[in-house]
Scaffold this motif. Sequence first.
Motif, PDB file in Angstrom:
ATOM      1  N   THR A 231     -37.378  31.756  57.334  1.00 59.76           N
ATOM      2  CA  THR A 231     -38.374  31.981  55.933  1.00 59.76           C
ATOM      3  C   THR A 231     -39.356  33.170  56.609  1.00 59.76           C
ATOM      4  OG1 THR A 231     -37.880  29.839  55.005  1.00 59.76           O
ATOM      5  CG2 THR A 231     -39.770  31.104  54.321  1.00 59.76           C
ATOM      6  N   ALA A 232     -39.985  32.550  57.851  1.00 59.24           N
ATOM      7  CA  ALA A 232     -41.083  33.390  58.439  1.00 59.24           C
ATOM      8  C   ALA A 232     -40.601  34.811  58.567  1.00 59.24           C
ATOM      9  CB  ALA A 232     -41.771  32.698  59.507  1.00 59.24           C
ATOM     10  N   GLN A 233     -39.374  34.921  59.114  1.00 60.20           N
ATOM     11  CA  GLN A 233     -38.986  36.338  59.626  1.00 60.20           C
ATOM     12  C   GLN A 233     -38.724  37.063  58.478  1.00 60.20           C
ATOM     13  OE1 GLN A 233     -34.953  35.992  61.569  1.00 60.20           O
ATOM     14  NE2 GLN A 233     -34.832  38.308  61.807  1.00 60.20           N
ATOM     15  N   ARG A 234     -37.869  36.248  57.536  1.00 60.95           N
ATOM     16  CA  ARG A 234     -37.973  37.140  56.043  1.00 60.95           C
ATOM     17  C   ARG A 234     -39.285  37.714  55.329  1.00 60.95           C
ATOM     18  NH1 ARG A 234     -34.765  34.436  51.175  1.00 60.95           N
ATOM     19  NH2 ARG A 234     -36.577  33.054  51.380  1.00 60.95           N
ATOM     20  N   THR A 235     -40.370  36.860  55.608  1.00 60.76           N
ATOM     21  CA  THR A 235     -41.734  37.242  55.256  1.00 60.76           C
ATOM     22  C   THR A 235     -42.125  38.441  56.027  1.00 60.76           C
ATOM     23  OG1 THR A 235     -42.168  35.040  54.409  1.00 60.76           O
ATOM     24  CG2 THR A 235     -44.085  36.369  54.757  1.00 60.76           C
ATOM     25  N   ASN A 236     -41.799  38.273  57.211  1.00 56.92           N
ATOM     26  CA  ASN A 236     -42.413  39.290  58.269  1.00 56.92           C
ATOM     27  C   ASN A 236     -41.585  40.827  57.874  1.00 56.92           C
ATOM     28  OD1 ASN A 236     -44.039  37.520  59.585  1.00 56.92           O
ATOM     29  ND2 ASN A 236     -42.593  37.081  61.202  1.00 56.92           N
TER      30      ASN A 236
END
Length: 299
Positions: A231-236
Amino acid sequence: MPSKEETVCNHVQWIDFTQPTQGEMEQLAKRYGLNNYIVRDCLDPDHLPKYDLIEDVHFLILRFFSHSFDKQIATVQDLTNKIAIFYNHDFLLTLHKDEVRFIESIREKYVQPGKCSSTDEVVIKIILQALESFNNPVMRLSERIDFYENHILLKGMAHGYIEALYYIKQQASMCNKILLLMLEPINHIKANKQNSVDLQELKEQHVKIQTLYNQALEDVNNLMNLYMSFTAQRTNDVMKVLTIFSVFFMPLTFISGIYGMNFEYMHELHSKWGYPVVLSLMVLVSLGIYAWIKKKNWL
């Protein structure tokens, strides 16, 4: 009051109660000399596993898994049911809220004379069956963890995964806590020549099932961390795209902002080639930014 009273172990009276009331428990307490405090614990539907020895009466509270996986729940009373046991050399009392199938099967086996050596042997069988009720649920939890792991790693994330993983974690954690507390009654069972093998099997089964729940709990924690990382990677990634767009448009906006001020003495405003020159400058700036970003491997 649904109850059964039969003789086991040649001389011991086994009385099995279903849904005993306060008044009925008071009668039992007077008949068998039970302590009022442990009788009160016996009536608590949320009580966790425990062991007490008051005078010559052993008191155990066990919990067995009774959830049918029909909904997402993670409370002690919804996941498990309670069995209270009072016993010594002369009597055995088992009390529970609903009918318990493995209690009935054990009764049918040991109600005949000569089938067991002591009440400890019967109690060992009851605890073993209560433990084994947690076996299939942990397999189901492991299957669900594998399902979400495959979907997260191979098919991407979907809405609701984190909630499903949370309930899996809660169920695994709750069962693991109950199994940990079940160790206290197990450790207080006395071993003799007749029940030593059964007691050893009980302890090995406890270690096995608790290990499975520990593994399931560790797996679901790792999967939740993996989900949060994705999820954090997708946000990044989204922020990266937006940042790149802003890098392209900031200098272009700066140039257009300067020539949008319309001062009287801006020579480029009256030049025949002023407009194409500024557009060409914007293109060159954009190409330069693109080349710089590619060099940094940001695209």
